[in-house]
Design an enzyme around this catalytic site. Structure first.
Site, PDB file in Angstrom:
ATOM      1  N   GLY A  27       0.837  -1.200   0.000  1.00 43.33           N
ATOM      2  CA  GLY A  27       0.000   0.000   0.000  1.00 43.33           C
ATOM      3  C   GLY A  27       0.866   1.242   0.000  1.00 43.33           C
ATOM      4  O   GLY A  27       2.062   1.172  -0.271  1.00 43.33           O
ATOM      5  N   ASN A  28       0.258   2.374   0.254  1.00 48.65           N
ATOM      6  CA  ASN A  28       1.034   3.611   0.391  1.00 48.65           C
ATOM      7  C   ASN A  28       0.320   4.526   1.380  1.00 48.65           C
ATOM      8  O   ASN A  28      -0.756   4.207   1.859  1.00 48.65           O
ATOM      9  CB  ASN A  28       1.264   4.275  -0.979  1.00 48.65           C
ATOM     10  CG  ASN A  28      -0.031   4.714  -1.619  1.00 48.65           C
ATOM     11  OD1 ASN A  28      -0.691   5.630  -1.142  1.00 48.65           O
ATOM     12  ND2 ASN A  28      -0.416   4.039  -2.698  1.00 48.65           N
TER      13      ASN A  28
END
Ligand code: CTP
Length: 218
Positions: A27-28
């Site tokens: 993810g980020n």
């Protein structure tokens, strides 16, 4: 102020999660706040707003229709399903790569295994695909999150992605950009640029929509 009445605006927001196995993902740190603020501001101006959101912890703004997705591939499909539109604003932090073959069972470490290699493959570029599509919105707006040489990278994205407008911000500074409530944005278009006064993402969203309206009228 109902200046966008009668117009359809599609906004993407938040991160994408790319599954590695049933319990892990890539993810980020995108919170989705910028995209949600843009969707809310467009709805206040009377637009028919479709928000395509990655996994975030935010309430749906008033008057906005929302569809939730997880991966970049799902976001790509949901954005195209929401077209045609007059304006596309790609504020999502889309993962550039995804695991080539997500495992169907939890990946277990083996005794003595002290490193592992994860094979990633490229995701399609939603912004570039929207800009090149035969249902291209009149105005295609992207973001550029950069840690260095912000202006050069942002202006390059105008042409590599075929966007009409790129909103550039410097990331990696505490209290700004990802996860923060405040941001600093510089807007670039083919023959101009505008530095917005630093401020809350809600105020920046309104300033961005001012320029969107100007470019639609230009
Ligand atoms: N974007 C997209 N689809 C992708 C990657 C990015 O639509 N697969 C869009 C983002 O929503 C944003 C813009 O492209 O509007 C720029 O994203 P950014 O992360 O700054 O740049 P990248 O294209 O990922 O390029 P790089 O990582 O090389 O800077």
């Amino acid at each position: 102020m109902r200046a966008l009445a009668g117009l359809r605006v599609v906004v993407s927001a938040g991160p994408t999660f790319e599954d590695i196995d049933p319990v892990r993902f890539i993810g980020n740190r995108s919170s989705g706040k910028m995209g949600f603020a843009i969707a809310a501001a467009a709805a206040r101006r009377g637009a028919d707003v479709q928000l395509v959101s990655g996994p975030v912890a935010l309430a749906t703004p008033d008057g906005v229709s929302r569809i939730d997705v997880r991966s970049a591939a799902q976001m790509h499909a949901a954005v195209f399903a929401a077209l045609p539109a007059d304006v596309y604003i790609g504020a999502a932090a889309v993962a550039d790569f995804r695991p080539r073959a997500p495992a169907t069972a939890k990946i277990k470490k083996r005794p003595g295994e002290d490193s592992m290699v994860l094979h990633l493959v490229r995701n399609a570029d939603i912004l570039a695909d929207v800009a090149a599509s035969d249902v291209r919105p009149r105005l295609v707006v992207g973001f550029a999150a950069e840690t260095d040489e912000v202006t050069q990278h942002a202006r390059a994205k105008l042409s590599t992605k075929g966007a009409d407008l790129i909103a550039a911000n410097r990331v990696g500074i505490a209290g700004r950009g990802f996860e923060a409530d405040d941001n600093v944005l510089v807007l670039h278009w083919r023959d101009g640029s505008r530095t917005l006064p630093p401020g809350a993402k809600t105020a920046l969203a309104d300033a961005l929509l001012d320029l969107v309206q100007e470019r639609l009228e230009a």
